[in-house]
Design a protein around this motif. Structure first.
Motif, mmCIF file in Angstrom:
data_model
loop_
_atom_site.group_PDB
_atom_site.id
_atom_site.type_symbol
_atom_site.label_atom_id
_atom_site.label_comp_id
_atom_site.label_asym_id
_atom_site.label_seq_id
_atom_site.Cartn_x
_atom_site.Cartn_y
_atom_site.Cartn_z
ATOM 1 N N ALA A 137 11.837 -7.479 -6.925
ATOM 2 C CA ALA A 137 11.598 -6.505 -7.994
ATOM 3 C C ALA A 137 10.985 -5.223 -7.441
ATOM 4 O O ALA A 137 11.317 -4.109 -7.882
ATOM 5 N N LEU A 138 10.109 -5.359 -6.454
ATOM 6 C CA LEU A 138 9.493 -4.183 -5.841
ATOM 7 C C LEU A 138 10.535 -3.386 -5.068
ATOM 8 O O LEU A 138 10.501 -2.139 -5.052
ATOM 9 N N MET A 139 11.461 -4.042 -4.447
ATOM 10 C CA MET A 139 12.529 -3.352 -3.727
ATOM 11 C C MET A 139 13.410 -2.567 -4.703
ATOM 12 O O MET A 139 13.833 -1.440 -4.393
ATOM 13 N N ILE A 140 13.705 -3.166 -5.866
ATOM 14 C CA ILE A 140 14.500 -2.454 -6.887
ATOM 15 C C ILE A 140 13.758 -1.198 -7.343
ATOM 16 O O ILE A 140 14.362 -0.110 -7.484
ATOM 17 N N ASP A 141 12.448 -1.317 -7.565
ATOM 18 C CA ASP A 141 11.660 -0.161 -7.993
ATOM 19 C C ASP A 141 11.615 0.912 -6.916
ATOM 20 O O ASP A 141 11.577 2.115 -7.221
ATOM 21 N N CYS A 142 11.573 0.498 -5.632
ATOM 22 C CA CYS A 142 11.572 1.488 -4.551
ATOM 23 C C CYS A 142 12.887 2.272 -4.537
ATOM 24 O O CYS A 142 12.886 3.501 -4.320
ATOM 25 N N GLU A 143 13.992 1.593 -4.769
ATOM 26 C CA GLU A 143 15.275 2.294 -4.848
ATOM 27 C C GLU A 143 15.276 3.276 -6.020
ATOM 28 O O GLU A 143 15.785 4.409 -5.901
ATOM 29 N N THR B 234 0.832 -1.210 0.000
ATOM 30 C CA THR B 234 0.000 0.000 0.000
ATOM 31 C C THR B 234 0.861 1.252 0.000
ATOM 32 O O THR B 234 0.511 2.260 -0.628
ATOM 33 N N ALA B 235 1.984 1.222 0.707
ATOM 34 C CA ALA B 235 2.893 2.374 0.697
ATOM 35 C C ALA B 235 3.456 2.602 -0.701
ATOM 36 O O ALA B 235 3.566 3.747 -1.172
ATOM 37 N N TYR B 236 3.801 1.527 -1.382
ATOM 38 C CA TYR B 236 4.308 1.636 -2.760
ATOM 39 C C TYR B 236 3.248 2.210 -3.685
ATOM 40 O O TYR B 236 3.546 3.090 -4.521
ATOM 41 N N ARG B 237 2.010 1.767 -3.530
ATOM 42 C CA ARG B 237 0.936 2.278 -4.379
ATOM 43 C C ARG B 237 0.664 3.756 -4.122
ATOM 44 O O ARG B 237 0.211 4.473 -5.014
ATOM 45 N N ASN B 238 0.958 4.223 -2.926
ATOM 46 C CA ASN B 238 0.747 5.630 -2.598
ATOM 47 C C ASN B 238 2.004 6.479 -2.780
ATOM 48 O O ASN B 238 2.009 7.663 -2.423
ATOM 49 N N GLY B 239 3.067 5.887 -3.325
ATOM 50 C CA GLY B 239 4.275 6.650 -3.619
ATOM 51 C C GLY B 239 5.199 6.871 -2.449
ATOM 52 O O GLY B 239 6.157 7.651 -2.555
ATOM 53 N N ASP B 240 4.949 6.190 -1.321
ATOM 54 C CA ASP B 240 5.830 6.321 -0.162
ATOM 55 C C ASP B 240 6.892 5.218 -0.268
ATOM 56 O O ASP B 240 6.826 4.183 0.408
ATOM 57 N N PHE B 241 7.907 5.456 -1.110
ATOM 58 C CA PHE B 241 8.891 4.417 -1.424
ATOM 59 C C PHE B 241 9.805 4.106 -0.247
ATOM 60 O O PHE B 241 10.275 2.976 -0.094
ATOM 61 N N GLY B 242 10.056 5.101 0.606
ATOM 62 C CA GLY B 242 10.904 4.858 1.770
ATOM 63 C C GLY B 242 10.245 3.868 2.728
ATOM 64 O O GLY B 242 10.882 2.912 3.184
ATOM 65 N N LEU B 243 8.975 4.103 3.054
ATOM 66 C CA LEU B 243 8.255 3.191 3.937
ATOM 67 C C LEU B 243 8.107 1.816 3.282
ATOM 68 O O LEU B 243 8.274 0.787 3.949
ATOM 69 N N ALA B 244 7.804 1.806 2.005
ATOM 70 C CA ALA B 244 7.639 0.533 1.306
ATOM 71 C C ALA B 244 8.935 -0.281 1.362
ATOM 72 O O ALA B 244 8.909 -1.492 1.636
ATOM 73 N N LEU B 245 10.069 0.367 1.112
ATOM 74 C CA LEU B 245 11.347 -0.351 1.128
ATOM 75 C C LEU B 245 11.671 -0.880 2.525
ATOM 76 O O LEU B 245 12.139 -2.018 2.685
ATOM 77 N N ALA C 52 16.319 0.315 -14.149
ATOM 78 C CA ALA C 52 17.434 0.972 -13.457
ATOM 79 C C ALA C 52 18.564 1.309 -14.431
ATOM 80 O O ALA C 52 19.198 2.374 -14.328
ATOM 81 N N ARG C 53 18.790 0.415 -15.390
ATOM 82 C CA ARG C 53 19.816 0.709 -16.413
ATOM 83 C C ARG C 53 19.421 1.926 -17.243
ATOM 84 O O ARG C 53 20.268 2.773 -17.564
ATOM 85 N N LEU C 54 18.139 2.021 -17.568
ATOM 86 C CA LEU C 54 17.671 3.188 -18.330
ATOM 87 C C LEU C 54 17.846 4.461 -17.520
ATOM 88 O O LEU C 54 18.170 5.531 -18.085
ATOM 89 N N ASP C 55 17.605 4.373 -16.196
ATOM 90 C CA ASP C 55 17.786 5.550 -15.343
ATOM 91 C C ASP C 55 19.240 6.031 -15.386
ATOM 92 O O ASP C 55 19.512 7.239 -15.279
ATOM 93 N N LEU C 56 20.145 5.100 -15.541
ATOM 94 C CA LEU C 56 21.572 5.442 -15.591
ATOM 95 C C LEU C 56 22.045 5.763 -17.002
ATOM 96 O O LEU C 56 23.226 6.098 -17.216
ATOM 97 N N GLY C 57 21.125 5.675 -17.969
ATOM 98 C CA GLY C 57 21.496 5.957 -19.347
ATOM 99 C C GLY C 57 22.175 4.790 -20.034
ATOM 100 O O GLY C 57 22.780 4.969 -21.105
ATOM 101 N N GLN C 58 22.087 3.617 -19.475
ATOM 102 C CA GLN C 58 22.739 2.426 -20.039
ATOM 103 C C GLN C 58 21.711 1.651 -20.881
ATOM 104 O O GLN C 58 21.238 0.583 -20.495
ATOM 105 N N ARG D 235 17.806 6.339 -6.565
ATOM 106 C CA ARG D 235 19.075 5.645 -6.344
ATOM 107 C C ARG D 235 19.181 4.439 -7.292
ATOM 108 O O ARG D 235 19.074 3.282 -6.856
ATOM 109 N N PRO D 236 19.301 4.692 -8.603
ATOM 110 C CA PRO D 236 19.352 3.575 -9.562
ATOM 111 C C PRO D 236 20.540 2.648 -9.354
ATOM 112 O O PRO D 236 20.433 1.440 -9.589
ATOM 113 N N GLN D 237 21.668 3.186 -8.928
ATOM 114 C CA GLN D 237 22.833 2.329 -8.696
ATOM 115 C C GLN D 237 22.571 1.372 -7.541
ATOM 116 O O GLN D 237 22.915 0.181 -7.602
#
Length: 272
Positions: free
Chosen positions: A65-71, A37-48, A107-113, A76-78
């Motif tokens: 996969a959800l943890m990677i998206d929260c980062e 629910t935190a992820y759905r509401n955009g609270d990525f810190g709480l979700a992680l 995450a690779r796209l976020d880094l331009g890779q 923090r793509p790296q």
């Protein structure tokens, strides 16, 4: 309540998840639900944070996969790539591996890779001849990276594959997603015609009873009068019966005795 509200009111669903976590914070499913629910509401810190707690309680990487998206959501793509590399493919099922690959590509796209992002998606599950629940997402992600690389013709092909896979899944599972409920209300009632017939029948019965009562009235009166007449006759018979005869016989001898007594007395001598 979270399951009922997550698609229509994510904010209220999140409040229910918070309430559950305050009451049962040591139960993994409550921490998992709060993370979603935190992820759905955009609270990525709480979700992680909640996802890490869930992994610590269960030892499962089911939501990697959800943890990677929260980062990624935290900018923090790296760190997202590092989180994905921690996973062991042998411990992930097919669906989990696909979602991890999509998240790592993002995450690779976020880094331009961009080229590396394409490589992240080239996994055995990228098969246009087979359609699974995750196939439309995987094909669509691959088409997106191809567009970023300027390979428009290939991208169009994979967009078509994604649409075809989604259509096949809808044809196969679409009927199971909808539940049609029929409500049947039963009432005890009498049709108007039947009600009228019932009323008429009741009226006819009442009329018949009244007529029968009038016809039987004389007979009833005679039957009621008969006992009274019999009682009077009995009283008259009792008055005329010989029960009083002894009293009359007793009076006659008494009169004769009085006459005999008067005859036996001497006559009074005349006064001188």
């Amino acid at each position: 309540m979270v399951a009922l509200l997550i698609d229509t009111d994510p904010a209220l669903a999140h409040e229910h998840a918070l309430s559950a976590s305050r009451r049962a914070g040591r139960i993994p499913v409550t921490r998992e639900t709060l993370a979603i629910t935190a992820y759905r509401n955009g609270d990525f810190g709480l979700a992680l944070r909640e996802l890490r707690t869930y992994r610590r309680l269960t030892g499962s990487d089911a939501h990697l996969a959800l943890m990677i998206d929260c980062e990624r959501g935290l900018g923090r793509p790296q760190k997202a790539l590092e989180t994905g590399l921690e996973a062991k493919d042998a411990e992930l099922d097919m669906e989990q591996r696909v979602h991890v690959a999509i998240a790592m590509s993002g995450a690779r796209l976020d880094l331009g890779q961009t080229q590396q992002a394409l490589f992240e998606l080239e996994i055995p599950e990228l098969d246009p001849k087979r359609a699974y629940s995750w196939s439309p997402d995987l094909f669509g992600a691959y088409a997106t990276v191809l567009e970023d690389l300027g390979r428009e013709a290939e991208a169009a092909k994979w967009w078509a594959n994604a649409e075809r896979a989604a259509g096949a899944l809808d044809d196969h599972f679409g009927a199971r997603d909808e539940l049609e409920v029929f409500e049947v209300f039963e009432h005890d009632y009498v049709e108007s015609d039947d009600a009228d017939s019932t009323d008429e029948a009741t009226s006819d019965e009442a009329t018949s009873d009244a007529e029968a009562s009038e016809e039987d009235a004389p007979e009833l009166a005679e039957a009621e009068a008969a006992p009274a007449a019999d009682a009077d006759a009995d009283r008259i018979a009792d008055a005329d019966s010989p029960a009083d005869a002894p009293e009359a016989e007793d009076e006659v001898p008494a009169a004769e005795e009085a006459a005999d007594a008067a005859a036996e007395q001497p006559e009074a001598e005349p006064k001188q």
